[in-house]
Design a protein around this motif. Structure first.
Motif, short mmCIF file in Angstrom:
data_model
loop_
_atom_site.label_atom_id
_atom_site.label_comp_id
_atom_site.label_asym_id
_atom_site.label_seq_id
_atom_site.Cartn_x
_atom_site.Cartn_y
_atom_site.Cartn_z
N LEU A 380 19.46 2.23 2.98
CA LEU A 380 18.72 1.67 1.84
C LEU A 380 18.04 2.77 1.05
O LEU A 380 17.59 3.77 1.62
N THR A 381 17.98 2.57 -0.26
CA THR A 381 17.22 3.49 -1.08
C THR A 381 15.73 3.21 -0.87
O THR A 381 15.33 2.20 -0.28
N GLU A 382 14.90 4.10 -1.40
CA GLU A 382 13.45 3.92 -1.26
C GLU A 382 13.00 2.62 -1.91
O GLU A 382 12.14 1.90 -1.38
N GLU A 383 13.56 2.32 -3.09
CA GLU A 383 13.19 1.09 -3.79
C GLU A 383 13.64 -0.14 -3.00
O GLU A 383 12.90 -1.13 -2.88
N GLU A 384 14.86 -0.07 -2.44
CA GLU A 384 15.37 -1.20 -1.67
C GLU A 384 14.54 -1.40 -0.40
O GLU A 384 14.25 -2.53 0.00
N PHE A 385 14.16 -0.29 0.22
CA PHE A 385 13.37 -0.40 1.45
C PHE A 385 11.99 -1.00 1.14
O PHE A 385 11.43 -1.74 1.95
N SER A 386 11.44 -0.67 -0.03
CA SER A 386 10.14 -1.23 -0.40
C SER A 386 10.24 -2.75 -0.57
O SER A 386 9.29 -3.48 -0.28
N GLN A 387 11.42 -3.22 -1.05
CA GLN A 387 11.62 -4.68 -1.14
C GLN A 387 11.64 -5.32 0.25
O GLN A 387 11.05 -6.38 0.46
N VAL A 388 12.32 -4.67 1.19
CA VAL A 388 12.37 -5.20 2.56
C VAL A 388 10.98 -5.19 3.18
O VAL A 388 10.58 -6.13 3.87
N LYS A 389 10.22 -4.10 2.91
CA LYS A 389 8.88 -3.99 3.50
C LYS A 389 7.91 -5.07 2.97
O LYS A 389 6.87 -5.32 3.60
N ALA A 390 8.28 -5.68 1.86
CA ALA A 390 7.40 -6.72 1.31
C ALA A 390 7.58 -8.06 2.01
O ALA A 390 6.79 -8.99 1.77
N HIS A 391 8.56 -8.18 2.93
CA HIS A 391 8.84 -9.51 3.47
C HIS A 391 7.72 -10.08 4.36
O HIS A 391 7.57 -11.30 4.42
N PRO A 392 6.89 -9.27 5.06
CA PRO A 392 5.78 -9.90 5.79
C PRO A 392 4.79 -10.62 4.86
O PRO A 392 4.34 -11.73 5.16
N GLU A 393 4.45 -9.97 3.74
CA GLU A 393 3.54 -10.61 2.79
C GLU A 393 4.20 -11.83 2.15
O GLU A 393 3.56 -12.87 1.97
N GLN A 394 5.49 -11.69 1.81
CA GLN A 394 6.20 -12.83 1.22
C GLN A 394 6.26 -13.99 2.21
O GLN A 394 6.11 -15.16 1.82
N GLY A 395 6.46 -13.69 3.47
CA GLY A 395 6.50 -14.73 4.50
C GLY A 395 5.17 -15.46 4.59
O GLY A 395 5.12 -16.70 4.67
N GLU A 396 4.07 -14.70 4.56
CA GLU A 396 2.75 -15.32 4.59
C GLU A 396 2.55 -16.22 3.38
O GLU A 396 2.05 -17.35 3.50
N ASN A 397 2.96 -15.74 2.19
CA ASN A 397 2.80 -16.53 0.97
C ASN A 397 3.62 -17.82 1.01
O ASN A 397 3.17 -18.87 0.52
N ILE A 398 4.81 -17.73 1.57
CA ILE A 398 5.66 -18.93 1.69
C ILE A 398 4.98 -19.97 2.58
O ILE A 398 4.91 -21.15 2.25
N LEU A 399 4.47 -19.52 3.71
CA LEU A 399 3.83 -20.45 4.65
C LEU A 399 2.55 -21.04 4.08
O LEU A 399 2.16 -22.16 4.42
N ARG A 400 1.88 -20.32 3.21
CA ARG A 400 0.66 -20.84 2.59
C ARG A 400 0.96 -22.01 1.64
O ARG A 400 0.05 -22.78 1.31
N GLN A 401 2.19 -22.13 1.21
CA GLN A 401 2.54 -23.23 0.31
C GLN A 401 2.80 -24.53 1.05
O GLN A 401 2.91 -25.60 0.43
N ILE A 402 2.90 -24.47 2.37
CA ILE A 402 3.20 -25.65 3.18
C ILE A 402 1.90 -26.39 3.49
O ILE A 402 0.92 -25.77 3.90
N GLU A 403 1.91 -27.68 3.28
CA GLU A 403 0.74 -28.53 3.55
C GLU A 403 0.95 -29.33 4.84
O GLU A 403 2.08 -29.69 5.16
N PRO A 404 -0.12 -29.61 5.56
CA PRO A 404 -1.51 -29.21 5.29
C PRO A 404 -1.75 -27.75 5.64
O PRO A 404 -1.18 -27.23 6.61
#
Length: 498
Positions: A380-404
């Motif tokens: 992976l390039t540096e930019e591509e790796f930075s996208q992969v590294k964002a997945h923990p935060e993205q995962g948290e944001n996804i779960l925050r959308q689930i109610e309750p």
């Protein structure tokens, strides 16, 4: 408002009837049938009762209006705020107890004090010829009659307040979306109500008869009258003792199943769906059987919801893994390794269940990573790796959308922190050591082991022994030394016995 007028009329009607019975009927009949007095003195005694009654009514009306003020103001306005409605709601619930206070306060003293003073004045003026000793007997009789009146007034007021309570709750729910509840607050304990009521029912006739008999005997024979209280005292003591024991036993018999149900309801409220033992042969048996039936229904529903939730988490993990055939089953295996570590670490059943679900969703944020990056076979390039590294935060944001939201809260920290390093060089927050959440430290070990031992398009998976050596070398730097050490020790032991 019609409801307030109806409520006020009901309270006044109950009070007037009770007062007339207690003061005029019981008191008047007791005087007329007990005392041997002339017609004129009888009329004078009745006039004393009448004057005292008017004074009592005047004082009690003043106190009564104070108790009713907030209720009247609230029911007469259509735009009362929530705080006012709640204050009126609580005041209505206080009314039965305040009725007792009014009868023992302005009612009793407003009647007794004027009656005693007027009687003493008439005795001094020679308008009455009764013994002064009768004044104190009459005072004791007034206390007994007031006690009987207070008991009746209490239960009549309990019935009278129900329509008002219902209306105040309706207004709060309709206008503010709030359903008032006392939430377990007890204004008058059922134990106190039963004990005092049954004691009064049992002892009132005894004391009233004893007082009347004393007065009557005084008219016939002074010697017999003087000996009377020695005998009457023994009878009264036996009667009061029997009434107390009976009242206590009855109170305990009623209070015991109520207390048992209350404890069981608290358990259910805390999420522990337990049934309670049915030890009764009266209507409480039916009540407890109904409670246990409700709990069994909740248990069935809870088990069904648990299975649905487990399937939901597993389906999310499977959907994520299906994007990449080379990592199929990764989330399930990480969850299994995480549970193993949780058991080795001594986590309880509830914590292990949360850990299992967190591990299933640990890579859920990769849904937001583009296929050309996630499925790329080369480096992976540096930019591509930075996208992969964002997945923990993205995962948290996804779960925050689930109610309750509170139901998903326990999983957020583990999802966000499973790529943190023990030495602080991980991502996304650069947490260090035990600042990394517990689930994040556990899942990091499980995730790394499965990643190293799984095949990829650009490499074959490592042998288990090699992956364990890397975990061992990374203890205290990349991974938590305790969890990495436990995992390595356990896996090596399993390999040696295989």
């Amino acid at each position: 408002m019609q409801l307030y007028r109806s409520f006020l009329n009901q309270l006044i009607r109950n009070y007037v009837i009770g007062s007339l019975i207690a003061v005029l009927v019981v008191g008047g009949v007791l005087l007329i049938t007990t005392f041997e007095i002339s017609y004129i003195e009888g009329m004078r005694l009745l006039s004393i009762i009448g004057i005292s009654f008017l004074i009592m009514i005047t004082v009690e009306i003043f106190v009564f209006l104070r108790h009713m003020r907030l209720i009247r103001q609230t029911l007469h306005t259509s735009n009362a705020d929530l705080a006012t409605l709640e204050a009126a709601y609580l005041q209505v619930h206080r009314m039965p107890k305040q009725a007792v206070y009014r009868i023992y306060g302005p009612h009793l003293f407003g009647l007794s004090v004027p009656a005693i003073l007027i009687t003493i004045w008439m005795l001094n003026r020679g308008l009455l010829s009764i013994p002064s000793f009768y004044i104190w007997l009459a005072s004791l009789g007034a206390v007994l009659i007031a006690s009987c009146h207070a008991m009746i007034e209490f239960f009549l007021t309990v019935a009278a307040i129900r329509p008002v309570v219902k209306e105040l709750r309706r207004q709060a729910l309709f206008r503010f979306g709030v359903d008032f509840s006392l939430e377990g607050h007890v204004f008058t304990a059922i134990r106190t109500k039963f004990l005092l009521s049954t004691m009064l029912i049992g002892t009132f006739p005894l004391f009233l008869f004893s007082l009347a008999a004393q007065i009557r005997l005084e008219e016939f024979d002074k010697i017999i009258s003087q000996q009377y209280w020695g005998w009457a005292g023994v009878i009264l003591l036996i009667g009061v003792t029997f009434a107390y024991i009976g009242a206590l036993l009855l109170t305990q018999d009623v209070h015991r199943p109520i207390r048992q149900l209350y404890r069981a309801m608290n358990e259910v409220k805390e999420g522990r769906l337990i049934q309670t033992s049915n030890l009764y042969s009266d209507e409480f048996s039916t009540l407890i059987a109904g409670f246990n039936m409700m709990v069994r229904g909740l248990q069935v529903r809870e088990e069904r919801n648990r299975k649905l939730l487990d399937s939901y988490f597993a389906a999310l993990a499977a959907a994520l893994d299906a994007r990449d055939p080379y990592t199929a089953g990764h989330s399930l295996r990480v969850a299994e390794y995480s549970v193993l570590l949780g058991e080795l670490a001594g986590l309880n059943e509830s914590e292990i269940d949360l850990l299992h679900k967190t591990a299933l969703l640990h890579d859920i944020g990769k849904i937001g990573v583009r296929d050309n990056v996630l499925l790329k076979e080369g480096r992976l390039t540096e930019e591509e790796f930075s996208q992969v590294k964002a997945h923990p935060e993205q995962g948290e944001n996804i779960l925050r959308q689930i109610e309750p939201a509170d139901a998903m809260a326990p999983y957020l920290e583990g999802v966000r922190s499973h790529h943190e390093r023990y030495d602080g060089k991980g991502y996304p927050d650069g947490l260090k050591g035990c600042d990394i959440p517990l689930f994040g430290r556990i899942i990091a070990v499980a995730d790394a082991y499965d990643a190293m031992t799984s095949d990829r398009p650009y490499r074959s998976g490592m042998r288990s022994i090699e992956a364990l050596n890397i975990l061992e070398e990374g203890q205290g730097t990349q991974w938590d030394p305790d969890f990495a050490g436990m995992f390595v020790k356990y896996m090596r032991a399993q390999q040696e016995t295989a």
